[in-house]
Motif scaffolding. Structure first.
Motif, PDB file in Angstrom:
ATOM      1  N   GLY A 218       0.796  -1.222   0.000  1.00 13.96           N
ATOM      2  CA  GLY A 218       0.000   0.000   0.000  1.00 13.96           C
ATOM      3  C   GLY A 218       0.827   1.269   0.000  1.00 13.96           C
ATOM      4  N   GLU A 219       0.360   2.240   0.780  1.00 11.85           N
ATOM      5  CA  GLU A 219       0.987   3.549   0.818  1.00 11.85           C
ATOM      6  C   GLU A 219       2.276   3.536   1.626  1.00 11.85           C
ATOM      7  N   ALA A 220       3.087   4.556   1.380  1.00 13.01           N
ATOM      8  CA  ALA A 220       4.304   4.730   2.168  1.00 13.01           C
ATOM      9  C   ALA A 220       3.934   4.966   3.629  1.00 13.01           C
ATOM     10  N   PRO A 221       4.770   4.509   4.568  1.00  7.38           N
ATOM     11  CA  PRO A 221       4.448   4.666   5.987  1.00  7.38           C
ATOM     12  C   PRO A 221       4.254   6.124   6.396  1.00  7.38           C
ATOM     13  N   LEU A 222       3.320   6.328   7.291  1.00  7.79           N
ATOM     14  CA  LEU A 222       3.048   7.645   7.857  1.00  7.79           C
ATOM     15  C   LEU A 222       4.226   8.064   8.734  1.00  7.79           C
ATOM     16  N   GLY A 223       4.676   9.302   8.578  1.00 12.31           N
ATOM     17  CA  GLY A 223       5.745   9.834   9.409  1.00 12.31           C
ATOM     18  C   GLY A 223       5.206  10.695  10.535  1.00 12.31           C
ATOM     19  N   GLY A 224       6.051  10.932  11.548  1.00 12.26           N
ATOM     20  CA  GLY A 224       5.624  11.716  12.702  1.00 12.26           C
ATOM     21  C   GLY A 224       5.275  13.150  12.351  1.00 12.26           C
ATOM     22  N   LEU A 225       6.121  13.832  11.579  1.00  8.07           N
ATOM     23  CA  LEU A 225       5.828  15.206  11.177  1.00  8.07           C
ATOM     24  C   LEU A 225       4.596  15.254  10.282  1.00  8.07           C
ATOM     25  N   GLN A 226       4.448  14.249   9.447  1.00  9.38           N
ATOM     26  CA  GLN A 226       3.279  14.161   8.575  1.00  9.38           C
ATOM     27  C   GLN A 226       2.005  14.025   9.408  1.00  9.38           C
ATOM     28  N   ALA A 227       2.052  13.167  10.421  1.00 13.17           N
ATOM     29  CA  ALA A 227       0.893  12.991  11.299  1.00 13.17           C
ATOM     30  C   ALA A 227       0.571  14.292  12.016  1.00 13.17           C
ATOM     31  N   ALA A 228       1.599  14.969  12.506  1.00  8.01           N
ATOM     32  CA  ALA A 228       1.379  16.235  13.202  1.00  8.01           C
ATOM     33  C   ALA A 228       0.732  17.258  12.272  1.00  8.01           C
ATOM     34  N   SER A 229       1.223  17.338  11.050  1.00  6.81           N
ATOM     35  CA  SER A 229       0.684  18.289  10.083  1.00  6.81           C
ATOM     36  C   SER A 229      -0.776  17.992   9.782  1.00  6.81           C
ATOM     37  N   GLN A 230      -1.104  16.711   9.612  1.00  5.31           N
ATOM     38  CA  GLN A 230      -2.490  16.330   9.324  1.00  5.31           C
ATOM     39  C   GLN A 230      -3.422  16.669  10.481  1.00  5.31           C
ATOM     40  N   LEU A 231      -2.874  16.736  11.678  1.00  4.40           N
ATOM     41  CA  LEU A 231      -3.678  17.055  12.858  1.00  4.40           C
ATOM     42  C   LEU A 231      -3.595  18.536  13.223  1.00  4.40           C
ATOM     43  N   GLY A 232      -3.036  19.351  12.318  1.00  2.29           N
ATOM     44  CA  GLY A 232      -2.987  20.789  12.535  1.00  2.29           C
ATOM     45  C   GLY A 232      -1.861  21.270  13.417  1.00  2.29           C
ATOM     46  N   ARG A 233      -0.907  20.402  13.720  1.00  2.51           N
ATOM     47  CA  ARG A 233       0.212  20.766  14.591  1.00  2.51           C
ATOM     48  C   ARG A 233       1.417  21.164  13.722  1.00  2.51           C
ATOM     49  N   THR A 234       1.255  22.234  12.973  1.00  6.00           N
ATOM     50  CA  THR A 234       2.266  22.598  11.994  1.00  6.00           C
ATOM     51  C   THR A 234       3.519  23.214  12.616  1.00  6.00           C
ATOM     52  N   ASP A 235       3.483  23.508  13.923  1.00  9.95           N
ATOM     53  CA  ASP A 235       4.705  23.960  14.592  1.00  9.95           C
ATOM     54  C   ASP A 235       5.531  22.773  15.092  1.00  9.95           C
ATOM     55  N   PHE A 236       4.963  21.549  14.977  1.00  9.65           N
ATOM     56  CA  PHE A 236       5.622  20.310  15.400  1.00  9.65           C
ATOM     57  C   PHE A 236       6.083  20.383  16.860  1.00  9.65           C
ATOM     58  N   ARG A 237       5.282  20.995  17.694  1.00  8.35           N
ATOM     59  CA  ARG A 237       5.709  21.206  19.075  1.00  8.35           C
ATOM     60  C   ARG A 237       6.022  19.880  19.780  1.00  8.35           C
ATOM     61  N   ASN A 238       7.147  19.912  20.470  1.00 12.63           N
ATOM     62  CA  ASN A 238       7.637  18.768  21.254  1.00 12.63           C
ATOM     63  C   ASN A 238       7.842  17.508  20.416  1.00 12.63           C
ATOM     64  N   LEU A 239       8.109  17.678  19.125  1.00 15.59           N
ATOM     65  CA  LEU A 239       8.305  16.529  18.235  1.00 15.59           C
ATOM     66  C   LEU A 239       9.577  16.707  17.416  1.00 15.59           C
ATOM     67  N   VAL A 240      10.412  15.666  17.422  1.00  9.35           N
ATOM     68  CA  VAL A 240      11.610  15.632  16.584  1.00  9.35           C
ATOM     69  C   VAL A 240      11.635  14.298  15.861  1.00  9.35           C
TER      70      VAL A 240
END
Length: 406
Positions: A218-240
């Motif tokens: 199927g699709e390429a695996p979901l990434g952490g920054l991608q998940a944050a962006s999809q959830l409106g967390r575009t500042d990626f707070r507390n995520l590296v």
């Protein structure tokens, strides 16, 4: 000496060496190792050429100290790849940094994040896990808490089983998606749950994504920054997020990757790294820039793994509890209970009878009140060429049949 060094556990490969000490493998069979997750496909020629050209360049060679933050062009390459791969926009200068492989960065980030003045600090690790998580936590003065994977949920981490007092003390949480050794990919709902917990308790999430480009379904695996962006967390707070070229581009010896995410954390991490002395050599930067800018070799590499898993998995599924993973280059196989032996004993029998090396699953996990989630399982790295992996699969099947006939 730092007394925290005494808390470190032997690395799994040292334990494996001790497990095989004194054993004599079948001398009629050539050795095949599925034990170490080291890519063995050929390094792309254009990456080697970029490295060589830079090495002999008056401006990119070894005659000057490199900047810890890397060149602007390299950071732009990171940002361009994140846009191409995940559809997310980052500030290349404030939200990306080069690192000398994800392993080095996982360790260093932990030292930068964990508060040494907090004796109650906890670092949450998936269980089974990559042992750097544990070692980094211990040397930072934190207590690791092991979050077991659930076989009934395709080895997803059971975040709900973590007690509230652990979340309250957590300063860092490691996520490995796709997972080592299980290959499980964390879905958006799980990310949402973890982000909510981070908002409530303030811990940092380190998303280890070094296997993200090896997938077959199927699709390429979901990434952490991608998940944050999809959830409106575009500042990626507390995520590296942390990624690497080692598996993607078959350059494990180059030690090259990058981190991206929360600009506030990366600003402090850059300060730490300036003192840490871990700037990337200019020829490695040049080769890395070339590698991040090309996807054709990544697709070809992925196809090689797809062929191996397509041919090897059915053979092993006849004798072991194993299925195609979501991603990554490991098979996480269960040993039949009818054999009446644990994973370490099976690894010994396989080594002696068939001269094949696999890693016992219990070596990749820690015992918890719910048990050791790696017990009774094996990690097999399908990193060799197709023919060698197929031969190993047939030998493993033969070993199981031999043991059943005893």
């Amino acid at each position: 000496m730092n007394p925290r060094l005494d808390s470190l556990h032997p690395y799994p490969f040292e334990r494996l060496r001790q497990l095989f000490a004194g054993l004599a493998p079948n001398p009629q069979l050539r050795p095949i190792s599925l034990g170490i997750g080291e890519p063995r496909h050929a390094t792309p020629a254009f990456v080697l050429q970029a490295y060589t050209d830079a090495l002999h360049s008056a401006t990119q060679g070894l005659a000057s100290y490199p900047a810890t933050a890397g060149t602007p062009a390299l950071r732009q390459a990171f940002a361009a790849w994140l846009q191409q791969r995940y559809g997310i926009a980052v500030d290349a200068d404030r939200q990306t940094l080069p690192v000398n492989g994800s392993r080095e960065a996982l360790f260093a980030l932990t030292q930068a994040v964990v508060n040494p003045g907090n004796p109650q600090a906890v670092v949450v690790c998936p269980n089974p896990f990559y042992q750097i998580y544990e070692g980094a936590a211990l040397l930072a003065g934190a207590t690791p808490h092991y979050a077991n994977s659930d076989p009934a949920r395709n080895f997803a981490v059971d975040w709900d089983a973590i007690p509230e007092d652990v979340w309250q003390r957590a300063e860092l949480v490691f996520v490995c998606s796709p997972g080592n050794p299980t290959g499980a990919v964390m879905p958006l709902a799980e990310w949402q749950k973890l982000f909510a917990l981070s908002d409530r308790h303030g811990f940092v999430i380190a998303s280890d994504e070094c296997y993200s480009e090896i997938y077959f379904q199927g699709e390429a695996p979901l990434g952490g920054l991608q998940a944050a962006s999809q959830l409106g967390r575009t500042d990626f707070r507390n995520l590296v997020m942390l990624t690497s070229l080692s598996k993607r581009s078959n350059v494990p010896g180059m030690r090259s990757g990058f981190v991206a995410g929360d600009a506030r954390i990366l600003q402090q991490f850059l300060l730490y790294r300036t003192y840490h002395g871990c700037a990337m050599a200019p020829p490695v930067q040049a080769a890395s820039l070339a590698a991040w800018g090309d996807e054709a070799h990544v697709a070809a590499n992925r196809e090689l793994y797809r062929q191996k898993f397509e041919q090897v998995t059915p053979i092993l599924a006849e004798v072991l509890d194993v299925a195609l993973p979501d991603a990554g280059f490991y098979l996480w196989a269960g040993i039949p209970a009818a054999l009446g032996m644990d994973d370490t004993r099976f690894a010994q029998e396989l080594y002696v009878r068939q001269h094949v090396t696999v890693l016992p699953g219990s070596y990749l996990a820690r015992a918890t009140p719910a048990g050791n989630p790696g017990a009774g399982r094996l990690r097999m790295a399908l990193v060799a060429e197709v023919d060698e992996c197929l031969e190993a699969a047939h030998r493993i099947a033969s070993c199981v049949e031999q043991l059943r006939g005893q």
